[in-house]
Design an enzyme around this catalytic site. Structure first.
Site, short mmCIF file in Angstrom:
data_model
loop_
_atom_site.label_atom_id
_atom_site.label_comp_id
_atom_site.label_asym_id
_atom_site.label_seq_id
_atom_site.Cartn_x
_atom_site.Cartn_y
_atom_site.Cartn_z
N HIS A 399 -13.73 6.68 0.69
CA HIS A 399 -13.27 8.02 0.29
C HIS A 399 -14.04 9.08 1.06
O HIS A 399 -15.22 8.90 1.34
CB HIS A 399 -13.46 8.23 -1.22
CG HIS A 399 -12.66 9.37 -1.74
ND1 HIS A 399 -13.15 10.65 -1.78
CD2 HIS A 399 -11.39 9.42 -2.19
CE1 HIS A 399 -12.21 11.45 -2.26
NE2 HIS A 399 -11.13 10.74 -2.51
N GLU A 452 -6.93 4.24 -5.78
CA GLU A 452 -5.70 3.50 -5.54
C GLU A 452 -5.83 2.01 -5.83
O GLU A 452 -4.82 1.34 -6.04
CB GLU A 452 -5.28 3.72 -4.09
CG GLU A 452 -5.29 5.19 -3.75
CD GLU A 452 -4.02 5.67 -3.13
OE1 GLU A 452 -3.39 4.87 -2.45
OE2 GLU A 452 -3.66 6.83 -3.35
#
Ligand SMILES: CC(C)(COP(=O)(O)OP(=O)(O)OC[C@H]1O[C@@H](n2cnc3c(N)ncnc32)[C@H](O)[C@@H]1OP(=O)(O)O)[C@@H](O)C(=O)NCCC(=O)NCCS
Length: 514
Positions: A399, A452
């Protein structure tokens, strides 16, 4: 440097010659007539061939304003004496810098003591290469704008090092744990969590907005049939909602009208998603139900079934965790579009486009594909070592902002455990293996599961087909986009950064047509 790159042009190549001149004893009236007759903005004042001054249109304005006797004023009294001069071999950039720093518009060109030409600011500006390229306040932003703060916001924020994010002043994960989605929707759009009465009013206001406007419903089958993915179809349909509902530029409407547009898009997008999903499967869309919770209604519109309430709540909690997340790519896109004054639908369409990319919202189905590809616990390590060694990105990991556990991933792992998702045990093994392999092969990058990874596990268990994963992300992220759109429109300045041109230096002469 390639052969076709021209050398920097010089003043000698640009200057006008011969030069219109005047003598110091000429009258200003004579000099002015000469300037007008030759269509020039200045005359160079000479003594023989030597430059001793310059008389410009600006001097004539001063002279005219002074109201002096036109026949009596001499050029010598009104000219600028000993003006800056340049030699013909001076580069245009240097000449431009000299002129612009002094505020001059004309500069005589001399060779030794001899006047050979004159060059004006206008001549120099015709050469695109000498446009000032670096403004003193230019700030270099890192690639991907990482770490750059571009706005003030009261919507929410992400604290990457702490693994924490919030919607307004509340921990987002706590909201997803304790509240229903509509409460958080109200929080983001209207700024506070609703009281019981406000909740009822908000539900009464938003429920009718879930219906797809008739002109859109009429063409939705064609849109669904003509699109490769649900995201594509929804992008088109949202644009049409804005058109048929007569959305106007955010710049031209008041806050109440902007809020109405925003609420309608937040309300109708889940209906559009499930309708397109059904149409693409050859089924009729299903209208929303008022008696079901947010997530349960979403599942109902998907397949017409009433599901286990835990599954409805699971989907809703996923939707709540993804409502907003700082200045992510799609939110930034929506704000940029709003900053131009465009309508709310235009900004949301842009957000959908940005979210559809696999590096942003297009990954949850890919994360589940990863679990399938790995297949067994024994295969996890060899599979992942090979993938990372070959330079592949492991979907659902890493991320831009989180350098520790993504709180959304931690929360959704808990949701997956609570609702008894089939793939949870295997997913946890794979998660740990990915983290270990990345720590070994990509040391120091701090790569962990992102939202996700477990999103896919939760949605899969709740009965959502993989093609619905990214659209379901969009179904709630639209609320975050809209909160940002309203904030941007309320206090707007167009977002218009700069880029550094690094191509072949211009101007390369345009070749004649073949
Ligand atoms: C999310 C993501 C786009 C962030 O990108 P970013 O901030 O630009 O990070 P970078 O791509 O520069 O990654 C930094 C380093 O970690 C590595 N890395 C990042 N994510 C990785 C992943 N999922 N698998 C393997 N390596 C990864 C990069 O290869 C890079 O290594 P390098 O230093 O050897 O070049 C990126 O981590 C990614 O592509 N993840 C997979 C897709 C995904 O899950 N997207 C959903 C996001 S919510």
């Amino acid at each position: 440097m390639p052969d076709d790159v021209p050398k920097v042009p010089t003043v000698g190549e640009l200057m006008s010659s011969p030069v219109i001149t005047a003598l110091p004893d000429d009258t200003v009236a004579e000099a002015s007539t000469r300037m007008r007759d030759h269509g020039v903005g200045s005359v160079v004042v000479v003594d023989g061939e030597r430059v001793i001054g310059i008389l410009t249109e600006r001097d004539l304005v001063r002279w005219g304003a002074a109201g002096v006797d036109p026949g009596a004023s001499k050029v010598a009294e009104w000219m600028t004496a000993d003006p800056d001069v340049v030699s013909p071999d001076t580069g245009v950039q240097v000449a431009y810098d000299g002129l612009s720093s002094h505020g001059y518009r004309h500069i005589p060109v001399v060779e030794g003591d001899r006047l050979v030409g004159i060059v004006s600011m206008r001549d120099l500006l015709r050469i695109a290469a000498i446009q000032p390229v670096v403004h003193p306040s230019t700030i270099e932003a890192p690639p991907g704008l990482e770490g750059v703060i571009v706005a003030d916001t009261e919507v929410g924020d992400v604290r990457g090092l702490e693994g924490f994010y919030h919607y307004r002043q509340y921990n987002a994960v706590e909201l997803a744990d304790k509240r229903r989605l509509e409460d958080v929707w109200h929080l983001l759009i209207d700024g506070h969590l609703p009281s019981a009465a406000e909740r009822e009013a908000f539900l009464a206001e938003t429920r009718p907005l879930r219906a797809v406007p008739a002109p859109v419903a009429e063409v939705l089958p064609a849109i669904a049939a003509g699109s490769k993915s649900i995201m594509e179809a929804v992008r088109t349909a949202v644009s049409l909602v804005g058109a048929v509902e007569g959305y106007r530029p955010t710049l031209d409407i008041d806050a109440a009208e902007r809020r109405r547009n925003a609420l309608q898009l937040c309300a109708v997008i889940p209906t559009l998603i499930t309708s397109v999903y059904r149409l693409q499967a050859g089924q009729e869309p299903i209208a929303p139900r008022d008696d079901l919770g947010y997530g349960a209604n979403y599942l109902f519109m998907m397949d017409g079934q009433e599901h286990d309430p835990e599954k409805g709540r699971g989907v809703e909690q996923y939707q709540m965790t993804t409502i907003d997340h700082g200045f992510n790519a799609s939110t930034f896109t929506a704000r940029v579009i709003t900053s131009t004054g465009a309508d709310v639908a235009a900004a949301v369409v842009g957000g959908i486009g940005a979210l559809s990319g696999p590096l942003h919202g297009g990954a949850p189905s890919r994360a589940l594909d990863l679990l399938d590809a790995i297949g067994t616990v024994e295969n996890a390590r060899p599979y992942l070592v090979q993938a990372v060694t070959e330079g592949e990105k492991i979907m659902g990991f890493g991320h831009r902002v989180y350098k520790t556990d993504d709180p959304r991933s931690v929360f959704l792992r808990g949701v997956a455990e609570r609702i008894g998702a089939e793939k949870i045990t295997f997913a946890k093994v794979v998660e740990q293996t990915v983290v270990d392999v990345l720590a070994e092969l990509k040391p120091g990058r701090n790569l962990y599961a992102n939202v996700e990874f477990y999103a896919g596990v939760v949605m899969d268990h709740c009965g959502l087909a993989r093609e619905l994963f990214t659209p379901t992300f969009a179904s709630s992220r639209v609320i975050g986009w809209c909160a940002n759109i309203l904030e941007q429109a309320a206090d707007n300045r167009i977002i218009r950064p700069s880029a550094r041109y690094v191509g072949t230096p211009p101007p390369v002469p345009v070749p004649d047509e073949a």
